[in-house]
Design an enzyme around this catalytic site. Structure first.
Site, mmCIF file in Angstrom:
data_model
loop_
_atom_site.group_PDB
_atom_site.id
_atom_site.type_symbol
_atom_site.label_atom_id
_atom_site.label_comp_id
_atom_site.label_asym_id
_atom_site.label_seq_id
_atom_site.Cartn_x
_atom_site.Cartn_y
_atom_site.Cartn_z
ATOM 1 N N HIS A 171 29.158 76.446 41.658
ATOM 2 C CA HIS A 171 28.109 76.266 42.651
ATOM 3 C C HIS A 171 28.608 75.664 43.949
ATOM 4 O O HIS A 171 27.838 75.521 44.890
ATOM 5 C CB HIS A 171 27.006 75.382 42.073
ATOM 6 C CG HIS A 171 27.470 74.003 41.711
ATOM 7 N ND1 HIS A 171 28.432 73.769 40.750
ATOM 8 C CD2 HIS A 171 27.126 72.788 42.178
ATOM 9 C CE1 HIS A 171 28.631 72.473 40.642
ATOM 10 N NE2 HIS A 171 27.861 71.847 41.495
ATOM 11 N N CYS A 172 29.898 75.288 44.031
ATOM 12 C CA CYS A 172 30.379 74.578 45.220
ATOM 13 C C CYS A 172 31.523 75.276 45.943
ATOM 14 O O CYS A 172 31.388 75.653 47.105
ATOM 15 C CB CYS A 172 30.827 73.163 44.828
ATOM 16 S SG CYS A 172 29.469 72.019 44.500
ATOM 17 N N ILE A 173 32.656 75.414 45.269
ATOM 18 C CA ILE A 173 33.889 75.778 45.967
ATOM 19 C C ILE A 173 33.824 77.153 46.638
ATOM 20 O O ILE A 173 34.353 77.313 47.742
ATOM 21 C CB ILE A 173 35.093 75.698 45.013
ATOM 22 C CG1 ILE A 173 35.139 74.318 44.355
ATOM 23 C CG2 ILE A 173 36.397 75.917 45.779
ATOM 24 C CD1 ILE A 173 36.243 74.167 43.345
#
Length: 441
Positions: free
Chosen positions: A272-274
């Site tokens: 969900h981030c990188i």
């Protein structure tokens, strides 16, 4: 007013409202609940609310025990009724911040949530955004919406802060309570109040000067990882051509006690981030006429890795005198990382899409994801089910691609059952039966 609220926190009479009960919001609800604070969760998904009320797990790695304890607690509630927001003293926003089709920030979920919170905002409440976003979001987007919808003034009538989530789903060493919390506030009182709240449940709070700085901290963390993963992915491709095992190189390099930090290559970025957050900074930097060349180059490399996996698969099949068109290919691992059921932004989806476009007959196996649930980006795979892990089923495929190396997969069995394996995770190290059996990708 501030002293009264701080005393309320100290006495554990301060109700924590959490909007968005997914991979960030649900662990946060549990963390505050464990420390004795009353919690009230909000979500538009009625199924999640039913699961919390009935004690049924919907995020596998969090377990059934946690859900049953939440269901049986008088200090825990969950609802789809957002008109109950005034019951909460703090409202923590844990909603998605994806990219749109142009790879630019999609803030619709944050905006909609802020409209709803603003319509129900009361004096004295603390609003904290936890979603990862670009520097300036809280001051430029969140506060204006809250003030316009409520008629109240931030810093006078209510408090606003930003504290980025740092969840690592499935990590047994670092749950929510053990990960230090960066906190930036709209004014000193907001920082004090937010820090006091997190201090009740989190191992350490790290106050910074303002919300923009806190937003930049989270972006920086993920840019660092994205750039370094891109580096080892590029090294993997280069060393492959040289006949050098990149994993052996990295293991040896990691013995240096200073000046080196090991990152591991793979089939692309997931989670969900990188894969997302660095592009938030790239987008915002344009406003200041700045280029983010490292970020953009890293993005190009990481997004190219699924195609590299396919190219290696083409060569592997060709070595077995087979074309990808018409071949049956099994992809192992739909989750973006080992031992979780989280498939957000998983590069496996891109691999599945590419294989299908090449004419392959594609299936997947993932012990943590028996069936693909609806997603925003990959609706065409909804309802597809994992194959059974049996010798006859696996032997029926012309090639197997290991995209995610779950620990509960028997790789020795896989080595015996499949004659052509494309390994993106070095999971088959030591299992090779000879030339053209296992291909690193």
């Amino acid at each position: 007013m501030l002293q009264e609220l701080l005393q309320k926190i100290e006495q554990k009479e301060y109700t924590v409202g959490i909007v968005g009960l997914g991979y960030v919001g649900l662990p946060l609800m549990w963390t505050f609940h464990q420390e004795g604070l009353p919690v009230l969760g909000f979500d538009i998904d009625e199924e999640k609310i039913s699961c919390i009320e009935e004690g049924r797990p919907y995020i596998k790695h969090l377990g059934e025990d946690m859900m049953q304890k939440l269901a049986g607690s008088e200090r825990c509630g969950a609802t789809t009724k957002f008109d109950r927001l005034p019951e909460a003293d703090a409202v923590l926003l844990c909603v998605p911040t994806p990219l749109d089709e142009h790879r630019e920030p999609d803030m619709q979920y944050v905006e909609r949530t802020c409209f709803t919170v603003g319509e129900n905002l009361r004096k004295g409440q603390l609003v904290i955004l936890e979603s990862t976003t670009y520097p300036g979001t809280t001051e430029e987007l969140i506060i204006p919406i809250l003030e316009s919808k409520s008629g109240l003034t931030a810093g006078e009538d209510f408090y606003v802060a930003y504290s980025p989530e740092r969840e690592d789903p499935g990590n047994p060493d670092f749950n929510t309570s053990k990960i230090p919390k960066v906190v930036g506030g709209h004014g000193e009182e907001a920082i004090k109040l937010a820090c006091a709240l997190y201090d009740t449940a989190i191992v350490q709070t790290v106050p910074v000067s303002d919300t923009k700085t806190a937003e930049a901290v989270k972006i920086t963390e993920n840019v660092f990882r994205a750039v370094n993963i891109a580096l080892v992915n590029e090294l993997k491709v280069v060393y492959q051509q040289m006949g050098i095992d990149v994993h052996e190189v990295l293991e040896a390099a990691d013995t240096k006690p200073f000046g080196f930090m090991k990152f591991v290559p793979g089939p692309g970025l997931g989670g969900h981030c990188i894969p997302i957050d660095p592009f938030y900074l790239t987008w915002k930097a344009r406003e200041y006429e700045q280029n983010t060349r490292f970020i953009e180059l890293a993005g190009e490399i990481n997004t190219s890795m699924p195609q590299y996996v396919i190219n290696r698969t083409l060569r592997a099949l060709n070595a077995h005198k087979k074309a990808v068109n018409g071949s049956r290919v099994l992809v192992i691992g739909l989750a973006y990382k080992p031992d979780v059921d989280d498939m957000r932004e998983s590069p496996t989806f891109k691999i599945l899409d590419l294989l299908k476009n090449y004419g392959a007959d594609v299936s997947y196996y993932d012990p943590h994801i028996p069936e693909i649930k609806p997603t925003r980006e990959h609706a065409e795979w909804t309802g597809t089910k994992s194959i059974a892990w049996t010798e006859s089923a696996v032997r029926d495929f012309d090639a197997v691609i290991i995209s995610t190396d779950h620990s509960d997969i028997d790789y020795r069995e896989l080595a015996e059952w499949s004659e052509c394996i494309v390994d993106t995770r070095d999971a088959m190290n030591g299992y090779s039966k000879g030339p053209d059996h296992i291909w690193q990708a």
